[in-house]
Design a protein around this motif. Sequence first.
Motif, short mmCIF file in Angstrom:
data_model
loop_
_atom_site.label_atom_id
_atom_site.label_comp_id
_atom_site.label_asym_id
_atom_site.label_seq_id
_atom_site.Cartn_x
_atom_site.Cartn_y
_atom_site.Cartn_z
N ASP A 110 6.85 5.79 0.63
CA ASP A 110 7.89 5.63 -0.41
C ASP A 110 7.84 4.23 -1.02
OD1 ASP A 110 9.66 7.14 -1.78
OD2 ASP A 110 11.28 7.02 -0.34
N TYR A 111 6.65 3.80 -1.36
CA TYR A 111 6.38 2.40 -1.72
C TYR A 111 7.01 1.96 -3.02
CZ TYR A 111 3.16 4.04 -5.29
OH TYR A 111 2.64 4.64 -6.40
N SER A 112 7.41 2.90 -3.85
CA SER A 112 7.99 2.51 -5.15
C SER A 112 9.50 2.70 -5.20
CB SER A 112 7.32 3.30 -6.28
OG SER A 112 7.54 4.69 -6.12
N SER A 130 2.98 3.01 -10.02
CA SER A 130 4.12 3.50 -9.23
C SER A 130 4.28 5.00 -9.36
CB SER A 130 5.40 2.78 -9.67
OG SER A 130 5.62 3.00 -11.05
N THR A 131 3.23 5.67 -9.73
CA THR A 131 3.30 7.10 -10.05
C THR A 131 3.08 8.00 -8.84
OG1 THR A 131 0.98 6.93 -10.71
CG2 THR A 131 2.63 6.82 -12.45
N ASN A 183 11.68 -4.24 -3.72
CA ASN A 183 10.82 -4.10 -4.89
C ASN A 183 9.73 -3.05 -4.65
OD1 ASN A 183 12.16 -6.12 -6.29
ND2 ASN A 183 10.78 -7.74 -5.59
N ALA A 184 9.35 -2.40 -5.72
CA ALA A 184 8.21 -1.50 -5.62
C ALA A 184 6.95 -2.30 -5.32
CB ALA A 184 8.04 -0.75 -6.94
N ILE A 185 6.08 -1.73 -4.52
CA ILE A 185 4.83 -2.42 -4.18
C ILE A 185 3.84 -2.26 -5.33
CG2 ILE A 185 2.85 -2.43 -2.62
CD1 ILE A 185 4.75 -1.46 -0.41
N LYS A 211 15.32 0.72 -0.93
CA LYS A 211 15.17 0.47 0.50
C LYS A 211 13.98 -0.44 0.78
CE LYS A 211 12.81 4.93 0.95
NZ LYS A 211 12.90 6.28 1.51
N TYR A 212 13.99 -1.01 1.97
CA TYR A 212 12.85 -1.79 2.43
C TYR A 212 11.66 -0.85 2.64
CZ TYR A 212 16.06 -5.68 3.43
OH TYR A 212 16.98 -6.69 3.34
#
Lengths: 170, 189
Positions: free
Chosen positions: B126-128, B44-45, B163-165, B132-133
């Motif tokens: 903004d995957y992590s 998630s970095t 959730n973070a991907i 938001k969705y």
Amino acid sequence: MGSNNMAVTYEPIATYTIPSAQSSYTFSSVSTAYTDLVLIGNMAAGSTNFDIQVGNGSADTGTNYSSVRLYGNGSAAGSDRQFNNSTGIMGNIGNSTTVPTNFMIYFQNYKNTSIFKTFLTRFNDSGAIAFSITGLWRSTSAINTIKIYSTSGSNIPAGSTFTIYGILAA
Amino acid sequence: MLNNIAALFTDGAPPAPTAAFESIQTATVGAGGSSSVSFTSIPSTYKHLQIRGIARNTAAGTASDYILLKINSDTGANYAFHWLYGTGTAAGATASTSRSNLPIGTCWQTSALANSFSSVVCDLLDYSNTNKYKTTRARGGGDTNNASYQEANFMSGLWMNTNAISQIDISSSSGNLAQYSSFALYGVK
């Protein structure tokens, strides 16, 4: 491993600025050390009907290209195609004496010798049309040559710039 | 920052620049095909993710199918997408909601022009961010020299989950992913 030690994955390979009008420009001996290539171009005003050919060792002038375009002109969307063509992205890059044109082409898996090569192009014609183009080069050869030229025989205007980037997958 | 400043005094040179675009994982389908490929334990970095890939599938026929994502193994009806496409003769658009998977591109079936693969470049933005969705944007398509279906497209997608991907599974809507299909995951800082 710290981030400073991470492999560089997106880096410039070669760049060229047209010093004075010339008929074409060819990137030769493009490194095959990457997974994908990205070609970004800025065609100076005065460009007319520019396109590309690719190849291995030299640009393929045969009718081994095809493509499909999706476009919008501000009032409607449309699509057209060409096949058994001798150019890669259907021409039409740059058609204004006053407005420059930008384009970006992705060459996916350009060195894989088991597949034909597909490339994705985005460019904006100075006639206020936005294009997205999918092109195919029907060859399993690795791409190490990319030629930029006008299908109508005009010169590339001075000040036009072209840069190739390499993207390396882990 | 302090480490960077210290480095200036200890070795006399500025620290090496940090790459903003890094390769995370790559998956290439071998002989016989594969039902899916997966990117797991995605860190998630990064700020954004990008998937770059080529694909075709093993389904019989010449038609076009979807390249599909499943995120974090979520099989619920939590995906939606919009699709703008050009087929060479017409442009069109469609959408669907409450899907159990997320299309990001198209791929050809077995009898389409040999050796031709569709391509896709998909950003997961903004995957992590857990507030938001998650949204995706993709550009892709493929060409078959008029031998069968071809397309240039844009797709936008939504995963309705905060959730973070951390995992992405990629498959085709028909058949298996064919040999030489390949997907690479990159992180953008």
